[in-house]
Design a protein around this motif. Structure first.
Motif, PDB file in Angstrom:
ATOM      1  N   UNK A 285       0.813  -1.212   0.000  1.00 29.89           N
ATOM      2  CA  UNK A 285       0.000   0.000   0.000  1.00 29.89           C
ATOM      3  C   UNK A 285       0.845   1.260   0.000  1.00 29.89           C
ATOM      4  N   UNK A 286       0.186   2.380   0.223  1.00 26.79           N
ATOM      5  CA  UNK A 286       0.855   3.676   0.110  1.00 26.79           C
ATOM      6  C   UNK A 286       0.546   4.546   1.327  1.00 26.79           C
ATOM      7  N   UNK A 287       1.563   5.254   1.799  1.00 28.46           N
ATOM      8  CA  UNK A 287       1.408   6.249   2.851  1.00 28.46           C
ATOM      9  C   UNK A 287       2.049   7.538   2.365  1.00 28.46           C
ATOM     10  N   UNK A 288       1.284   8.621   2.408  1.00 26.83           N
ATOM     11  CA  UNK A 288       1.790   9.911   1.937  1.00 26.83           C
ATOM     12  C   UNK A 288       1.695  10.936   3.063  1.00 26.83           C
ATOM     13  N   UNK A 289       2.765  11.690   3.247  1.00 25.74           N
ATOM     14  CA  UNK A 289       2.808  12.747   4.254  1.00 25.74           C
ATOM     15  C   UNK A 289       3.028  14.068   3.530  1.00 25.74           C
ATOM     16  N   UNK A 290       2.229  15.073   3.890  1.00 22.26           N
ATOM     17  CA  UNK A 290       2.365  16.399   3.270  1.00 22.26           C
ATOM     18  C   UNK A 290       2.360  17.451   4.363  1.00 22.26           C
ATOM     19  N   UNK A 291       3.167  18.490   4.172  1.00 24.41           N
ATOM     20  CA  UNK A 291       3.233  19.606   5.109  1.00 24.41           C
ATOM     21  C   UNK A 291       3.149  20.897   4.309  1.00 24.41           C
ATOM     22  N   UNK A 295      -2.829  29.756   5.656  1.00 23.19           N
ATOM     23  CA  UNK A 295      -3.069  30.964   6.429  1.00 23.19           C
ATOM     24  C   UNK A 295      -2.064  31.085   7.554  1.00 23.19           C
ATOM     25  N   UNK A 296      -2.547  31.141   8.781  1.00 21.74           N
ATOM     26  CA  UNK A 296      -1.676  31.285   9.945  1.00 21.74           C
ATOM     27  C   UNK A 296      -1.337  29.945  10.586  1.00 21.74           C
ATOM     28  N   UNK A 297      -1.638  28.846   9.884  1.00 20.10           N
ATOM     29  CA  UNK A 297      -1.383  27.505  10.428  1.00 20.10           C
ATOM     30  C   UNK A 297      -0.416  26.723   9.543  1.00 20.10           C
ATOM     31  N   UNK A 298       0.318  25.825  10.202  1.00 22.19           N
ATOM     32  CA  UNK A 298       1.030  24.772   9.488  1.00 22.19           C
ATOM     33  C   UNK A 298       0.137  23.540   9.519  1.00 22.19           C
ATOM     34  N   UNK A 299      -0.030  22.892   8.384  1.00 26.89           N
ATOM     35  CA  UNK A 299      -0.951  21.760   8.282  1.00 26.89           C
ATOM     36  C   UNK A 299      -0.168  20.513   7.881  1.00 26.89           C
ATOM     37  N   UNK A 300      -0.222  19.513   8.743  1.00 28.31           N
ATOM     38  CA  UNK A 300       0.418  18.215   8.486  1.00 28.31           C
ATOM     39  C   UNK A 300      -0.673  17.215   8.139  1.00 28.31           C
ATOM     40  N   UNK A 301      -0.542  16.583   6.975  1.00 32.15           N
ATOM     41  CA  UNK A 301      -1.537  15.614   6.513  1.00 32.15           C
ATOM     42  C   UNK A 301      -0.844  14.266   6.339  1.00 32.15           C
ATOM     43  N   UNK A 302      -1.415  13.231   6.968  1.00 35.99           N
ATOM     44  CA  UNK A 302      -0.914  11.858   6.816  1.00 35.99           C
ATOM     45  C   UNK A 302      -2.049  11.037   6.204  1.00 35.99           C
ATOM     46  N   UNK A 364      -7.475   6.297   5.146  1.00 31.98           N
ATOM     47  CA  UNK A 364      -7.750   7.302   6.171  1.00 31.98           C
ATOM     48  C   UNK A 364      -6.841   8.510   5.961  1.00 31.98           C
ATOM     49  N   UNK A 365      -7.316   9.662   6.426  1.00 23.87           N
ATOM     50  CA  UNK A 365      -6.524  10.886   6.357  1.00 23.87           C
ATOM     51  C   UNK A 365      -6.584  11.590   7.703  1.00 23.87           C
ATOM     52  N   UNK A 366      -5.415  11.786   8.328  1.00 27.95           N
ATOM     53  CA  UNK A 366      -5.308  12.524   9.582  1.00 27.95           C
ATOM     54  C   UNK A 366      -4.702  13.888   9.268  1.00 27.95           C
ATOM     55  N   UNK A 367      -5.317  14.938   9.795  1.00 33.36           N
ATOM     56  CA  UNK A 367      -4.861  16.299   9.544  1.00 33.36           C
ATOM     57  C   UNK A 367      -4.617  17.009  10.872  1.00 33.36           C
ATOM     58  N   UNK A 368      -3.383  17.439  11.087  1.00 30.83           N
ATOM     59  CA  UNK A 368      -3.023  18.167  12.311  1.00 30.83           C
ATOM     60  C   UNK A 368      -2.662  19.597  11.934  1.00 30.83           C
ATOM     61  N   UNK A 369      -3.251  20.549  12.635  1.00 36.51           N
ATOM     62  CA  UNK A 369      -2.989  21.968  12.391  1.00 36.51           C
ATOM     63  C   UNK A 369      -2.289  22.554  13.615  1.00 36.51           C
ATOM     64  N   UNK A 370      -1.210  23.313  13.374  1.00 35.38           N
ATOM     65  CA  UNK A 370      -0.465  23.968  14.443  1.00 35.38           C
ATOM     66  C   UNK A 370      -0.293  25.442  14.092  1.00 35.38           C
TER      67      UNK A 370
END
Length: 512
Positions: A285-291, A295-302, A364-370
């Motif tokens: 399978x495949x796992x992709x990470x994007x950063x 706007x005023x946030x950094x967004x990490x998507x797994x 699945x997609x997990x999105x973390x905003x900092x």
């Protein structure tokens, strides 16, 4: 008066005529315990010792006196809602009886008793107030029992972590020494290292979830470039993806993304999300990470194309001990703790995390905003500095575990150090005073004299000369502070890796 009796007593403040005396007479005649107070300040003082309810005449509620009672009510613990019975003035609608009654709303649990007051009404109201108060005491006792249970759990987990980390420390360090020396079967050595690392993560998750539920996680914040941190974290996870195997891709942000955070905890967030994606993605399978910036946030998507999450499970993904039902085998392990800790860590950094899935079998997609730092508050550039070579010095290793002691000695000797060992507190102190050592590594759980006392005695006799390092399975913030208070210069939490040992030796040089 004992605590149980004081918690049931009715405090009466009615200074007009014989109101207080008559009220106490009625209450005692009904088998209820009462006590007269001479003013609002004495009443508030008596409340500190416990009371079932307070009975007040309306005329005592001048602005200053009402403020005293209001302040006491505001300081009540969460379980407490003190019943307050007010003997009101005679005649007229309630909303026209002066400013005193207008202040009663701030007191919370208030019952108005109109004068002239009948005996049965007073007794009935007092008994109702006491029944309500007893229910509050029951809630207090349940909360106290829960706190005791959580304290006992935390103490048990701390002890469990210590006991597990001691053998893990020996295994981890021995494997790294074998890898550096060469000659060992690479495949077998890899199995040992991977499984030791997995055990270490399970222990860390257990301890972290205890800190989460008791609010004991602390952050050491500093400005940092989130892109560099994510890149570094993913490089460490490439062997995990290759072993599954899954295709692993990263889309970097293309610009610095400065945040204020705890580097170790943010690396833990990245590792938990990516390990979770790999765990629930089948081989191939495949796992992709994007950063990226939004706007005023950094967004990490797994994102992964793994087993996905059913709609009725999405709301519970971050719950404690939650694991997505799956037909995949349990070879990947885990306790269902990582995502709970991850959500807490992201929230503590002022961010938020969400999860999406189109359903079972659809990934699945997990999105973390900092939050990003404001412009002009950039993270310092990471300089690639070459570590200076280690010089030879005399090191004393103190550990009552034979394997831990032997492995640490091999590790240090492999790094060119001259090493002596001790297996208990008294012999450690004797050697430290008899021979000059530049670095002394001390296990805390020693027989006869524990590591803290060893440090205190060495400091008392030798001052700041030796660099003292606590090496222990206890790694919570209070454990680190206790080590520093005892005289240690540095605190290492087992399992201790080869890189950590090298770092300690360089720290010793830096203090010279």
């Amino acid at each position: 008066m004992n605590e149980e009796a004081s918690s049931e007593r009715l405090l009466v403040l009615a200074p007009t005529g014989r109101d207080a005396e008559l009220a106490l007479e009625v209450l005692r005649g009904a088998g209820l315990e009462g006590e007269a107070c001479r003013g609002m300040a004495p009443l508030c003082e008596a409340l500190e010792a416990g009371a079932g309810a307070a009975l007040l005449a309306e005329e005592v509620l001048s602005p200053a006196q009402a403020a005293l009672l209001t302040a006491w009510v505001a300081r009540q613990p969460p379980w407490s809602d003190l019943p307050v019975l007010i003997f009101t003035s005679q005649g007229g609608p309630l909303d026209l009886r002066g400013p005193a009654l207008a202040r009663l709303g701030t007191l919370g649990n208030v019952t108005l008793l109109d004068r002239p007051l009948r005996r049965m009404m007073l007794v009935s109201a007092a008994r109702a107030a006491l029944r309500a108060r007893r229910r509050q005491y029951a809630a207090r006792d349940v909360l106290a029992a829960q706190r005791r249970s959580m304290t006992a759990r935390d103490q048990f987990l701390a002890m469990l972590g210590h006991e597990l980390r001691n053998p893990l420390g020996a295994i981890t360090l021995a494997a790294q020494v074998m890898e550096r020396k060469g000659g060992a079967d690479a495949r077998q050595l890899g199995v040992v290292q991977r499984q030791a690392a997995q055990l270490g993560r399970l222990v860390d998750d257990l301890l972290d979830v205890a800190r989460v539920t008791s609010g004991k996680i602390t952050l050491e914040r500093r400005p940092l470039d989130l892109g560099e941190l994510v890149t570094r974290s993913l490089e460490a996870l490439e062997p995990v993806a290759a072993a599954r195997p899954v295709a692993f891709a990263f889309r970097p942000p293309g610009e610095p993304l400065a945040v204020e955070g705890d580097p170790a905890r943010l690396e833990q967030v990245v590792a938990n999300l990516v390990r979770n994606a790999i765990k629930y993605t089948a081989p191939g399978g495949h796992v992709e990470v994007a950063l990226a910036r939004d706007g005023s946030d950094a967004v990490l998507v797994v994102r992964d194309d793994g087993i996905g999450i059913a709609p009725d499970h999405l709301a519970h993904v971050f719950d404690l001990f939650m694991q997505v039902p799956t037909t995949l085998d349990r070879s990947q392990g885990g306790l269902g703790l990582g995502l709970t800790v991850t959500r807490t860590l992201v929230a503590m950094h002022g961010g938020a995390i969400t999860v999406e899935s189109a359903g079972v079998g659809r990934g699945s997609t997990f999105t973390a905003r900092l939050p990003l730092l404001p412009a002009g508050q950039e993270a310092p550039a990471a300089g690639a500095q070459r570590a200076p070579p280690l010089r030879r010095r005399r090191v004393l290793v103190v550990d009552d575990g034979e394997d831990n002691r032997a492995v640490m000695q091999m590790c240090l000797e492999g790094l060119g150090q001259e090493v002596r060992v001790a297996s208990d507190g008294p012999s450690a102190v004797a050697q430290a005073l008899a021979e000059p050592f530049e670095v002394i590594l001390v296990d805390i759980g020693l027989p006869q004299l524990d590591g803290y006392e060893v440090a205190r005695r060495i400091r008392s006799a030798l001052g700041r000369a030796p660099f003292l390092v606590a090496a222990t399975g206890y790694g919570q913030p209070e454990d680190r502070q206790r080590s520093l208070d005892a005289g240690f210069d540095f605190h290492l939490t087992k399992p201790i890796g080869l890189r950590a040992v090298e770092d300690v030796l360089r720290r010793a040089d830096g203090r010279r």
